[in-house]
Design a protein around this motif. Structure first.
Motif, PDB file in Angstrom:
ATOM      1  N   ASP A 172       0.845  -1.192   0.000  1.00  0.00           N
ATOM      2  CA  ASP A 172       0.000   0.000   0.000  1.00  0.00           C
ATOM      3  C   ASP A 172       0.879   1.239   0.000  1.00  0.00           C
ATOM      4  OD1 ASP A 172      -2.524  -1.412   0.252  1.00  0.00           O
ATOM      5  OD2 ASP A 172      -1.935  -1.823   2.318  1.00  0.00           O
ATOM      6  N   LEU A 173       0.311   2.337  -0.494  1.00  0.00           N
ATOM      7  CA  LEU A 173       1.032   3.613  -0.530  1.00  0.00           C
ATOM      8  C   LEU A 173       0.016   4.741  -0.480  1.00  0.00           C
ATOM      9  CD1 LEU A 173       4.086   4.556  -2.677  1.00  0.00           C
ATOM     10  CD2 LEU A 173       2.038   5.992  -2.873  1.00  0.00           C
ATOM     11  N   ILE A 174       0.382   5.813   0.207  1.00  0.00           N
ATOM     12  CA  ILE A 174      -0.436   7.032   0.248  1.00  0.00           C
ATOM     13  C   ILE A 174       0.269   8.089  -0.593  1.00  0.00           C
ATOM     14  CG2 ILE A 174      -1.363   8.869   1.704  1.00  0.00           C
ATOM     15  CD1 ILE A 174      -1.356   6.767   4.015  1.00  0.00           C
ATOM     16  N   LEU A 175      -0.415   8.565  -1.625  1.00  0.00           N
ATOM     17  CA  LEU A 175       0.154   9.561  -2.538  1.00  0.00           C
ATOM     18  C   LEU A 175      -0.509  10.908  -2.290  1.00  0.00           C
ATOM     19  CD1 LEU A 175       1.940  10.312  -4.955  1.00  0.00           C
ATOM     20  CD2 LEU A 175       0.055   9.597  -6.453  1.00  0.00           C
ATOM     21  N   ILE A 176       0.266  11.875  -1.838  1.00  0.00           N
ATOM     22  CA  ILE A 176      -0.266  13.213  -1.583  1.00  0.00           C
ATOM     23  C   ILE A 176      -0.562  13.899  -2.911  1.00  0.00           C
ATOM     24  CG2 ILE A 176       0.274  15.494  -0.639  1.00  0.00           C
ATOM     25  CD1 ILE A 176       1.863  14.065   1.563  1.00  0.00           C
ATOM     26  N   VAL A 177      -1.811  14.319  -3.086  1.00  0.00           N
ATOM     27  CA  VAL A 177      -2.251  14.887  -4.364  1.00  0.00           C
ATOM     28  C   VAL A 177      -2.177  16.412  -4.388  1.00  0.00           C
ATOM     29  CG1 VAL A 177      -3.723  12.912  -4.899  1.00  0.00           C
ATOM     30  CG2 VAL A 177      -4.679  14.856  -3.625  1.00  0.00           C
ATOM     31  N   ASN A 178      -1.882  17.034  -3.257  1.00  0.00           N
ATOM     32  CA  ASN A 178      -1.770  18.507  -3.198  1.00  0.00           C
ATOM     33  C   ASN A 178      -0.553  18.911  -2.371  1.00  0.00           C
ATOM     34  OD1 ASN A 178      -2.941  17.559  -0.787  1.00  0.00           O
ATOM     35  ND2 ASN A 178      -3.868  19.560  -0.375  1.00  0.00           N
ATOM     36  N   PRO A 179       0.649  18.567  -2.821  1.00  0.00           N
ATOM     37  CA  PRO A 179       1.844  18.870  -2.028  1.00  0.00           C
ATOM     38  C   PRO A 179       2.027  20.366  -1.805  1.00  0.00           C
ATOM     39  CG  PRO A 179       2.442  18.234  -4.264  1.00  0.00           C
ATOM     40  CD  PRO A 179       0.983  17.960  -4.123  1.00  0.00           C
ATOM     41  N   VAL A 180       2.646  20.703  -0.688  1.00  0.00           N
ATOM     42  CA  VAL A 180       2.946  22.111  -0.397  1.00  0.00           C
ATOM     43  C   VAL A 180       4.404  22.432  -0.675  1.00  0.00           C
ATOM     44  CG1 VAL A 180       1.116  22.276   1.323  1.00  0.00           C
ATOM     45  CG2 VAL A 180       3.424  21.664   2.050  1.00  0.00           C
ATOM     46  N   ASN A 181       5.211  21.411  -0.932  1.00  0.00           N
ATOM     47  CA  ASN A 181       6.623  21.607  -1.244  1.00  0.00           C
ATOM     48  C   ASN A 181       6.909  21.147  -2.670  1.00  0.00           C
ATOM     49  OD1 ASN A 181       7.714  22.375   1.503  1.00  0.00           O
ATOM     50  ND2 ASN A 181       6.820  20.386   2.007  1.00  0.00           N
ATOM     51  N   GLY A 182       7.925  21.751  -3.275  1.00  0.00           N
ATOM     52  CA  GLY A 182       8.399  21.255  -4.546  1.00  0.00           C
ATOM     53  C   GLY A 182       7.660  21.785  -5.754  1.00  0.00           C
ATOM     54  N   GLU A 183       7.830  21.079  -6.883  1.00  0.00           N
ATOM     55  CA  GLU A 183       7.445  21.581  -8.193  1.00  0.00           C
ATOM     56  C   GLU A 183       5.977  21.370  -8.547  1.00  0.00           C
ATOM     57  OE1 GLU A 183      10.363  19.607 -10.595  1.00  0.00           O
ATOM     58  OE2 GLU A 183      12.015  20.835  -9.824  1.00  0.00           O
ATOM     59  N   HIS A 184       5.223  20.671  -7.702  1.00  0.00           N
ATOM     60  CA  HIS A 184       3.780  20.515  -7.925  1.00  0.00           C
ATOM     61  C   HIS A 184       2.954  21.373  -6.968  1.00  0.00           C
ATOM     62  CE1 HIS A 184       4.212  17.082 -10.687  1.00  0.00           C
ATOM     63  NE2 HIS A 184       5.175  16.675  -9.891  1.00  0.00           N
ATOM     64  N   SER A 185       3.614  22.171  -6.136  1.00  0.00           N
ATOM     65  CA  SER A 185       2.886  22.896  -5.092  1.00  0.00           C
ATOM     66  C   SER A 185       1.963  23.965  -5.665  1.00  0.00           C
ATOM     67  CB  SER A 185       3.872  23.518  -4.099  1.00  0.00           C
ATOM     68  OG  SER A 185       4.763  24.399  -4.766  1.00  0.00           O
ATOM     69  N   GLU A 186       2.359  24.569  -6.791  1.00  0.00           N
ATOM     70  CA  GLU A 186       1.527  25.607  -7.399  1.00  0.00           C
ATOM     71  C   GLU A 186       0.440  25.019  -8.290  1.00  0.00           C
ATOM     72  OE1 GLU A 186       1.660  28.814  -6.699  1.00  0.00           O
ATOM     73  OE2 GLU A 186       3.280  28.437  -5.266  1.00  0.00           O
ATOM     74  N   ASP A 187       0.725  23.899  -8.927  1.00  0.00           N
ATOM     75  CA  ASP A 187      -0.238  23.291  -9.847  1.00  0.00           C
ATOM     76  C   ASP A 187      -0.138  21.765  -9.761  1.00  0.00           C
ATOM     77  OD1 ASP A 187      -1.986  22.571 -11.821  1.00  0.00           O
ATOM     78  OD2 ASP A 187      -0.779  23.343 -13.488  1.00  0.00           O
ATOM     79  N   PRO A 188      -1.011  21.137  -8.969  1.00  0.00           N
ATOM     80  CA  PRO A 188      -0.954  19.681  -8.806  1.00  0.00           C
ATOM     81  C   PRO A 188      -1.752  18.905  -9.852  1.00  0.00           C
ATOM     82  CG  PRO A 188      -2.576  20.570  -7.307  1.00  0.00           C
ATOM     83  CD  PRO A 188      -2.014  21.747  -8.072  1.00  0.00           C
ATOM     84  N   THR A 240      -3.227  14.975  -9.914  1.00  0.00           N
ATOM     85  CA  THR A 240      -4.659  14.670  -9.981  1.00  0.00           C
ATOM     86  C   THR A 240      -4.938  13.714 -11.128  1.00  0.00           C
ATOM     87  OG1 THR A 240      -5.194  16.857  -9.080  1.00  0.00           O
ATOM     88  CG2 THR A 240      -6.967  15.664 -10.197  1.00  0.00           C
ATOM     89  N   ALA A 241      -4.339  13.987 -12.287  1.00  0.00           N
ATOM     90  CA  ALA A 241      -4.541  13.117 -13.445  1.00  0.00           C
ATOM     91  C   ALA A 241      -3.968  11.729 -13.198  1.00  0.00           C
ATOM     92  CB  ALA A 241      -3.891  13.744 -14.678  1.00  0.00           C
ATOM     93  N   LEU A 242      -2.802  11.664 -12.561  1.00  0.00           N
ATOM     94  CA  LEU A 242      -2.195  10.361 -12.265  1.00  0.00           C
ATOM     95  C   LEU A 242      -3.102   9.535 -11.362  1.00  0.00           C
ATOM     96  CD1 LEU A 242       0.313   8.459 -12.319  1.00  0.00           C
ATOM     97  CD2 LEU A 242       1.138   9.700 -10.304  1.00  0.00           C
ATOM     98  N   MET A 243      -3.625  10.156 -10.317  1.00  0.00           N
ATOM     99  CA  MET A 243      -4.468   9.425  -9.374  1.00  0.00           C
ATOM    100  C   MET A 243      -5.805   9.026  -9.994  1.00  0.00           C
ATOM    101  SD  MET A 243      -4.936   8.048  -6.430  1.00  0.00           S
ATOM    102  CE  MET A 243      -3.552   8.635  -5.456  1.00  0.00           C
ATOM    103  N   GLN A 244      -6.408   9.927 -10.758  1.00  0.00           N
ATOM    104  CA  GLN A 244      -7.756   9.669 -11.260  1.00  0.00           C
ATOM    105  C   GLN A 244      -7.777   8.860 -12.551  1.00  0.00           C
ATOM    106  OE1 GLN A 244      -9.616  13.562 -11.380  1.00  0.00           O
ATOM    107  NE2 GLN A 244     -10.137  13.468  -9.218  1.00  0.00           N
TER     108      GLN A 244
END
Length: 311
Positions: free
Chosen positions: A55-71, A75-79
């Motif tokens: 199992d793994l938990i994938l954060i879909v709205n990170p606050v750090n790094g290169e996805h913090s402004e536009d995740p 979202t597409a990967l998860m959905q």
């Protein structure tokens, strides 16, 4: 049980890949906050977890790094790509400044999945009432020890993540210090699981500066201290200039080998430790990122051995 919190850098993701079979065997669930725009390494880590049946938990709205402004890519990967993988749970990071309305909107977008809320700086306790009214089955991860806040979510699955690693200049680390007792006490605290930031620490940085001193960090469990976990900091002798990292790595390895091969040491000879010893014998310097990866592997192997022994 154990929820190690990773920032999705290169060697963090390699650790997940390499330890995926062991984590699946013991029941560990890594949490990943993706911080790099390129998702290839993340996908390879997820593939390894899937292949191992973990199992793994994938954060879909990170606050750090290169996805913090536009995740949007996450979202597409998860959905899309991960839509059928129920073992990959969406993690929603609740940071300071978020509103309850925004959190509920995110929860509703993943309503058909096992949602994990990661409380990290968010303290609006009315969220518990909104979740109860919606009847959502939520797993809660609390980063930091805010007892008054987390009591409002009693009755749900709750995991407590605390930072055991204090960031300092390498030369300022003591040789040995306490890391955590949470693996022993989490049930006593009313938690269903626990986590940490391994030997990296909770503070996020995109890259490090020059290493004046090289340090190798190895955790161990001390049976004479009620199974509390401690951490050794094996440091190079030299620290005056940032030159010769390979030579300084060799100095740190000498200190590591002296402890690991000493009678009565609590450091397990994990696969990672055996590789450290092999690097010393060969005189090879694989780079500091690789050394950190070995220390993360060792940390997971050490906790896995502890819980396997308790079964």
């Amino acid at each position: 049980m154990y929820y190690p919190y990773f920032r999705g850098k290169q060697f963090d993701l390699i650790t997940i890949r390499e330890c995926a079979p062991l984590m699946a065997k013991v029941g560990f669930t890594p949490i990943v906050e993706p911080v790099k725009e390129n998702l290839n390494g993340l996908k390879r880590a997820i593939d390894a977890v899937n292949s191992a049946g973990g199992d793994l938990i994938l954060i879909v709205n990170p606050v750090n790094g290169e996805h913090s402004e536009d995740p949007a890519a996450l979202t597409a990967l998860m959905q899309d790509e991960l839509n059928e993988h129920q073992n990959i749970a969406p993690g929603i990071l609740l940071s300071e400044g978020m509103t309850v309305e925004a959190i509920m909107a995110l929860c509703n977008s993943y309503r058909e999945r096992q949602i994990t809320l990661i409380h990290s700086g968010f303290t609006d306790r009315t969220l518990a009432d909104h979740l109860e009214r919606e009847g959502m089955a939520i797993r809660h991860v609390f980063v930091g020890d805010n007892r008054l806040y987390r009591k409002h979510f009693k009755g749900d699955e709750r995991i407590l993540v605390l930072n055991g690693f204090e960031k300092r200049a390498n030369r300022q680390h003591p040789e040995y210090e306490e890391f955590s007792d949470l693996h022993v006490t989490f049930e006593e605290l009313g938690m269903d699981g626990f986590g940490d930031f391994l030997i990296v620490g909770a503070d996020y940085s995109d890259g490090g500066g020059p290493a004046y001193s090289v340090a190798i960090h190895l955790t161990c469990i001390d049976p004479s201290k009620d199974d509390a976990m401690f951490i050794h900091h094996f440091k190079s002798i030299r620290y005056e200039t940032p030159t010769d990292p390979a030579g300084k790595f060799a100095e740190a390895l000498d200190n590591l080998a002296a402890e690991v091969n000493s009678e009565g040491t609590n450091i397990l000879k994990t696969n990672a430790v055996l590789e450290f010893l092999s690097l010393r014998d060969s005189g090879h310097f694989p780079g500091l990122g690789y050394a950190k990866k070995l220390s993360m592997n060792h940390h997971i192997e050490t906790l896995a051995a502890y819980f396997l022994a308790k079964k």
